[in-house]
Write a protein that holds these residues in place. Sequence first.
Motif, PDB file in Angstrom:
ATOM      1  N   CYS A  18      -1.000  17.955   7.000  1.00 48.62           N
ATOM      2  CA  CYS A  18      -1.854  17.028   6.262  1.00 48.62           C
ATOM      3  C   CYS A  18      -2.120  15.795   7.116  1.00 48.62           C
ATOM      4  O   CYS A  18      -1.187  15.174   7.631  1.00 48.62           O
ATOM      5  CB  CYS A  18      -1.183  16.638   4.943  1.00 48.62           C
ATOM      6  SG  CYS A  18      -2.283  15.740   3.839  1.00 48.62           S
ATOM      7  N   GLN A  21      -5.854   9.841   5.612  1.00 50.41           N
ATOM      8  CA  GLN A  21      -7.136   9.592   4.974  1.00 50.41           C
ATOM      9  C   GLN A  21      -7.708   8.308   5.558  1.00 50.41           C
ATOM     10  O   GLN A  21      -6.966   7.376   5.866  1.00 50.41           O
ATOM     11  CB  GLN A  21      -6.923   9.430   3.466  1.00 50.41           C
ATOM     12  CG  GLN A  21      -8.173   9.201   2.676  1.00 50.41           C
ATOM     13  CD  GLN A  21      -7.888   9.135   1.176  1.00 50.41           C
ATOM     14  OE1 GLN A  21      -6.769   9.383   0.737  1.00 50.41           O
ATOM     15  NE2 GLN A  21      -8.896   8.797   0.412  1.00 50.41           N
ATOM     16  N   GLN A  55      -1.200   9.204   0.941  1.00 50.63           N
ATOM     17  CA  GLN A  55      -0.970   9.389  -0.491  1.00 50.63           C
ATOM     18  C   GLN A  55      -1.588  10.684  -1.000  1.00 50.63           C
ATOM     19  O   GLN A  55      -1.009  11.377  -1.813  1.00 50.63           O
ATOM     20  CB  GLN A  55      -1.493   8.189  -1.284  1.00 50.63           C
ATOM     21  CG  GLN A  55      -1.120   8.231  -2.762  1.00 50.63           C
ATOM     22  CD  GLN A  55       0.383   8.245  -2.980  1.00 50.63           C
ATOM     23  OE1 GLN A  55       1.102   7.442  -2.391  1.00 50.63           O
ATOM     24  NE2 GLN A  55       0.861   9.168  -3.800  1.00 50.63           N
ATOM     25  N   ARG A  56      -2.749  11.054  -0.491  1.00 49.50           N
ATOM     26  CA  ARG A  56      -3.383  12.300  -0.950  1.00 49.50           C
ATOM     27  C   ARG A  56      -2.552  13.521  -0.573  1.00 49.50           C
ATOM     28  O   ARG A  56      -2.568  14.525  -1.276  1.00 49.50           O
ATOM     29  CB  ARG A  56      -4.816  12.420  -0.441  1.00 49.50           C
ATOM     30  CG  ARG A  56      -4.952  12.618   1.043  1.00 49.50           C
ATOM     31  CD  ARG A  56      -6.427  12.724   1.444  1.00 49.50           C
ATOM     32  NE  ARG A  56      -6.550  12.883   2.866  1.00 49.50           N
ATOM     33  CZ  ARG A  56      -6.411  14.041   3.506  1.00 49.50           C
ATOM     34  NH1 ARG A  56      -6.173  15.134   2.835  1.00 49.50           N
ATOM     35  NH2 ARG A  56      -6.525  14.098   4.823  1.00 49.50           N
ATOM     36  N   CYS A  57      -1.799  13.449   0.520  1.00 49.35           N
ATOM     37  CA  CYS A  57      -0.907  14.548   0.897  1.00 49.35           C
ATOM     38  C   CYS A  57       0.171  14.713  -0.174  1.00 49.35           C
ATOM     39  O   CYS A  57       0.474  15.830  -0.606  1.00 49.35           O
ATOM     40  CB  CYS A  57      -0.245  14.281   2.249  1.00 49.35           C
ATOM     41  SG  CYS A  57      -1.407  14.034   3.619  1.00 49.35           S
ATOM     42  N   ASP A  59       0.033  13.513  -3.338  1.00 50.32           N
ATOM     43  CA  ASP A  59      -0.595  13.859  -4.614  1.00 50.32           C
ATOM     44  C   ASP A  59      -0.926  15.342  -4.702  1.00 50.32           C
ATOM     45  O   ASP A  59      -0.848  15.939  -5.773  1.00 50.32           O
ATOM     46  CB  ASP A  59      -1.868  13.035  -4.822  1.00 50.32           C
ATOM     47  CG  ASP A  59      -1.588  11.557  -5.030  1.00 50.32           C
ATOM     48  OD1 ASP A  59      -0.413  11.179  -5.281  1.00 50.32           O
ATOM     49  OD2 ASP A  59      -2.541  10.759  -4.928  1.00 50.32           O
ATOM     50  N   SER A  60      -1.291  15.961  -3.573  1.00 57.92           N
ATOM     51  CA  SER A  60      -1.656  17.379  -3.569  1.00 57.92           C
ATOM     52  C   SER A  60      -0.449  18.293  -3.369  1.00 57.92           C
ATOM     53  O   SER A  60      -0.581  19.512  -3.392  1.00 57.92           O
ATOM     54  CB  SER A  60      -2.689  17.656  -2.483  1.00 57.92           C
ATOM     55  OG  SER A  60      -2.095  17.521  -1.194  1.00 57.92           O
ATOM     56  N   GLY A  61       0.724  17.690  -3.135  1.00 55.34           N
ATOM     57  CA  GLY A  61       1.932  18.487  -2.902  1.00 55.34           C
ATOM     58  C   GLY A  61       2.054  19.004  -1.489  1.00 55.34           C
ATOM     59  O   GLY A  61       2.934  19.820  -1.192  1.00 55.34           O
ATOM     60  N   ASN A  62       1.201  18.554  -0.607  1.00 57.17           N
ATOM     61  CA  ASN A  62       1.215  19.006   0.795  1.00 57.17           C
ATOM     62  C   ASN A  62       2.107  18.064   1.620  1.00 57.17           C
ATOM     63  O   ASN A  62       1.633  17.310   2.445  1.00 57.17           O
ATOM     64  CB  ASN A  62      -0.210  19.037   1.353  1.00 57.17           C
ATOM     65  CG  ASN A  62      -0.283  19.665   2.724  1.00 57.17           C
ATOM     66  OD1 ASN A  62       0.701  20.174   3.257  1.00 57.17           O
ATOM     67  ND2 ASN A  62      -1.458  19.622   3.324  1.00 57.17           N
ATOM     68  N   THR A  63       3.410  18.141   1.357  1.00 59.70           N
ATOM     69  CA  THR A  63       4.335  17.215   2.013  1.00 59.70           C
ATOM     70  C   THR A  63       5.230  17.886   3.051  1.00 59.70           C
ATOM     71  O   THR A  63       6.068  17.228   3.651  1.00 59.70           O
ATOM     72  CB  THR A  63       5.231  16.517   0.971  1.00 59.70           C
ATOM     73  OG1 THR A  63       5.981  17.517   0.267  1.00 59.70           O
ATOM     74  CG2 THR A  63       4.401  15.693   0.002  1.00 59.70           C
TER      75      THR A  63
END
Length: 165
Positions: A18, A21, A55-57, A59-63
Amino acid sequence: QKAGSTSVSSWLFSGGACRAQTFDDEPNYFAKEAHFFDKDDRFAQGVEFYARRFQRCIDSGNTEFIMDATPDYLTYPERISEVYMNAGTAARSRLKLIVVLREPISRELSLYNHMIMYKHAGSTFEEHADKISHGRGGWASTGMYVDHLKKFASFLSREQLLVLS
Protein backbone atom coordinates in the motif's frame (compact mmCIF):
# COMPACT_ATOMS: atom_id res chain seq x y z
CA GLN A 1 18.61 8.32 -5.58
CA LYS A 2 19.17 6.72 -8.97
CA ALA A 3 19.97 3.28 -7.58
CA GLY A 4 16.86 1.34 -8.61
CA SER A 5 14.27 2.34 -6.00
CA THR A 6 11.62 2.92 -8.68
CA SER A 7 12.05 -0.61 -10.05
CA VAL A 8 11.98 -2.20 -6.59
CA SER A 9 8.99 -0.12 -5.44
CA SER A 10 7.03 -0.79 -8.66
CA TRP A 11 7.50 -4.50 -8.14
CA LEU A 12 6.38 -4.28 -4.50
CA PHE A 13 3.41 -2.00 -5.24
CA SER A 14 2.25 -4.38 -7.99
CA GLY A 15 2.44 -7.18 -5.41
CA GLY A 16 0.03 -5.39 -3.07
CA ALA A 17 2.11 -3.00 -0.98
CA CYS A 18 0.00 0.00 0.00
CA ARG A 19 1.42 3.35 -1.06
CA ALA A 20 1.00 6.82 0.39
CA GLN A 21 -1.94 8.99 -0.51
CA THR A 22 -1.32 12.46 -1.90
CA PHE A 23 -3.30 15.53 -0.87
CA ASP A 24 -4.13 18.97 -2.24
CA ASP A 25 -1.62 20.12 -4.82
CA GLU A 26 1.13 17.63 -3.97
CA PRO A 27 2.95 16.14 -6.96
CA ASN A 28 1.99 12.59 -7.97
CA TYR A 29 5.42 11.19 -7.09
CA PHE A 30 4.58 11.74 -3.40
CA ALA A 31 2.45 8.57 -3.69
CA LYS A 32 5.72 6.64 -4.07
CA GLU A 33 7.98 9.01 -2.16
CA ALA A 34 6.29 10.74 0.79
CA HIS A 35 9.48 12.73 1.54
CA PHE A 36 8.64 13.02 5.22
CA PHE A 37 11.96 12.29 6.92
CA ASP A 38 14.16 14.10 4.38
CA LYS A 39 12.24 17.37 3.92
CA ASP A 40 12.38 19.76 6.87
CA ASP A 41 9.06 21.44 6.02
CA ARG A 42 7.21 18.10 5.89
CA PHE A 43 8.95 16.65 8.95
CA ALA A 44 8.08 19.79 10.94
CA GLN A 45 4.38 19.04 10.37
CA GLY A 46 4.70 16.03 12.65
CA VAL A 47 3.94 12.33 12.67
CA GLU A 48 0.20 12.88 12.20
CA PHE A 49 0.95 14.56 8.86
CA TYR A 50 2.90 11.45 7.79
CA ALA A 51 0.42 8.93 9.21
CA ARG A 52 -2.48 10.59 7.40
CA ARG A 53 -0.86 9.57 4.11
CA PHE A 54 -1.33 5.90 5.01
CA GLN A 55 -4.76 6.11 6.68
CA ARG A 56 -6.48 4.65 3.62
CA CYS A 57 -4.24 1.57 3.92
CA ILE A 58 -5.47 1.07 7.48
CA ASP A 59 -9.11 1.85 6.60
CA SER A 60 -9.05 -0.74 3.78
CA GLY A 61 -7.33 -3.36 5.95
CA ASN A 62 -4.25 -3.36 3.72
CA THR A 63 -1.75 -3.19 6.57
CA GLU A 64 0.45 -6.19 5.79
CA PHE A 65 2.89 -4.08 3.78
CA ILE A 66 2.65 -0.28 3.82
CA MET A 67 5.50 1.35 1.95
CA ASP A 68 7.13 4.74 1.54
CA ALA A 69 9.81 4.42 -1.16
CA THR A 70 11.59 7.74 -0.70
CA PRO A 71 15.17 7.08 -1.86
CA ASP A 72 16.78 9.79 0.30
CA TYR A 73 16.00 8.32 3.73
CA LEU A 74 19.38 6.59 4.07
CA THR A 75 20.91 9.81 5.39
CA TYR A 76 18.18 10.40 8.01
CA PRO A 77 18.54 7.54 10.50
CA GLU A 78 18.17 9.85 13.51
CA ARG A 79 14.76 11.13 12.42
CA ILE A 80 13.50 7.65 11.59
CA SER A 81 14.76 6.30 14.90
CA GLU A 82 13.14 9.16 16.83
CA VAL A 83 9.73 8.67 15.21
CA TYR A 84 9.67 4.90 15.62
CA MET A 85 11.07 4.97 19.16
CA ASN A 86 8.24 7.32 20.12
CA ALA A 87 5.70 5.15 18.27
CA GLY A 88 6.43 2.22 20.58
CA THR A 89 7.71 -1.31 20.42
CA ALA A 90 4.94 -2.69 18.19
CA ALA A 91 5.45 -0.08 15.47
CA ARG A 92 9.24 -0.28 15.74
CA SER A 93 9.23 -4.07 15.45
CA ARG A 94 7.19 -3.90 12.21
CA LEU A 95 9.52 -1.37 10.57
CA LYS A 96 11.55 -2.76 7.67
CA LEU A 97 14.15 -0.85 5.71
CA ILE A 98 15.12 -1.78 2.16
CA VAL A 99 18.29 -0.04 1.02
CA VAL A 100 19.26 -0.14 -2.65
CA LEU A 101 22.93 0.72 -3.16
CA ARG A 102 24.78 1.64 -6.30
CA GLU A 103 28.41 2.51 -6.90
CA PRO A 104 28.45 6.18 -5.78
CA ILE A 105 30.09 7.82 -8.81
CA SER A 106 27.79 6.06 -11.29
CA ARG A 107 24.81 6.95 -9.11
CA GLU A 108 25.87 10.61 -9.04
CA LEU A 109 26.30 10.73 -12.83
CA SER A 110 22.85 9.18 -13.25
CA LEU A 111 21.39 11.74 -10.83
CA TYR A 112 23.13 14.56 -12.71
CA ASN A 113 21.68 13.32 -16.03
CA HIS A 114 18.25 13.17 -14.37
CA MET A 115 18.71 16.77 -13.20
CA ILE A 116 19.71 17.83 -16.74
CA MET A 117 16.60 16.15 -18.16
CA TYR A 118 14.37 18.14 -15.78
CA LYS A 119 16.48 21.31 -16.15
CA HIS A 120 17.57 21.34 -12.49
CA ALA A 121 21.31 21.38 -13.22
CA GLY A 122 23.05 24.62 -14.07
CA SER A 123 26.59 23.36 -14.40
CA THR A 124 28.70 20.80 -16.20
CA PHE A 125 29.15 17.40 -14.57
CA GLU A 126 32.74 18.30 -13.79
CA GLU A 127 31.61 21.46 -11.93
CA HIS A 128 28.89 19.46 -10.19
CA ALA A 129 31.41 16.78 -9.15
CA ASP A 130 33.84 19.41 -7.87
CA LYS A 131 31.09 21.03 -5.80
CA ILE A 132 29.92 17.79 -4.18
CA SER A 133 33.43 16.46 -3.62
CA HIS A 134 33.93 19.38 -1.26
CA GLY A 135 31.17 18.22 1.07
CA ARG A 136 28.17 20.00 -0.39
CA GLY A 137 25.87 17.04 -1.02
CA GLY A 138 26.05 14.12 -3.40
CA TRP A 139 28.31 11.09 -3.16
CA ALA A 140 30.68 12.83 -0.75
CA SER A 141 28.08 12.40 1.99
CA THR A 142 25.39 9.96 0.80
CA GLY A 143 27.89 7.57 -0.82
CA MET A 144 29.43 6.70 2.55
CA TYR A 145 26.95 3.87 2.91
CA VAL A 146 28.60 2.10 5.83
CA ASP A 147 28.32 5.17 8.08
CA HIS A 148 24.56 5.42 7.49
CA LEU A 149 23.96 1.67 7.74
CA LYS A 150 25.75 1.50 11.10
CA LYS A 151 23.32 4.07 12.48
CA PHE A 152 20.33 2.06 11.27
CA ALA A 153 21.86 -1.12 12.70
CA SER A 154 21.93 0.54 16.11
CA PHE A 155 18.10 0.45 16.33
CA LEU A 156 17.03 -2.16 13.76
CA SER A 157 17.63 -5.89 13.95
CA ARG A 158 19.31 -7.62 11.02
CA GLU A 159 15.91 -9.08 10.04
CA GLN A 160 14.55 -5.54 9.65
CA LEU A 161 17.26 -4.38 7.25
CA LEU A 162 17.58 -5.58 3.66
CA VAL A 163 20.49 -4.24 1.62
CA LEU A 164 20.39 -4.73 -2.16
CA SER A 165 23.16 -3.92 -4.57
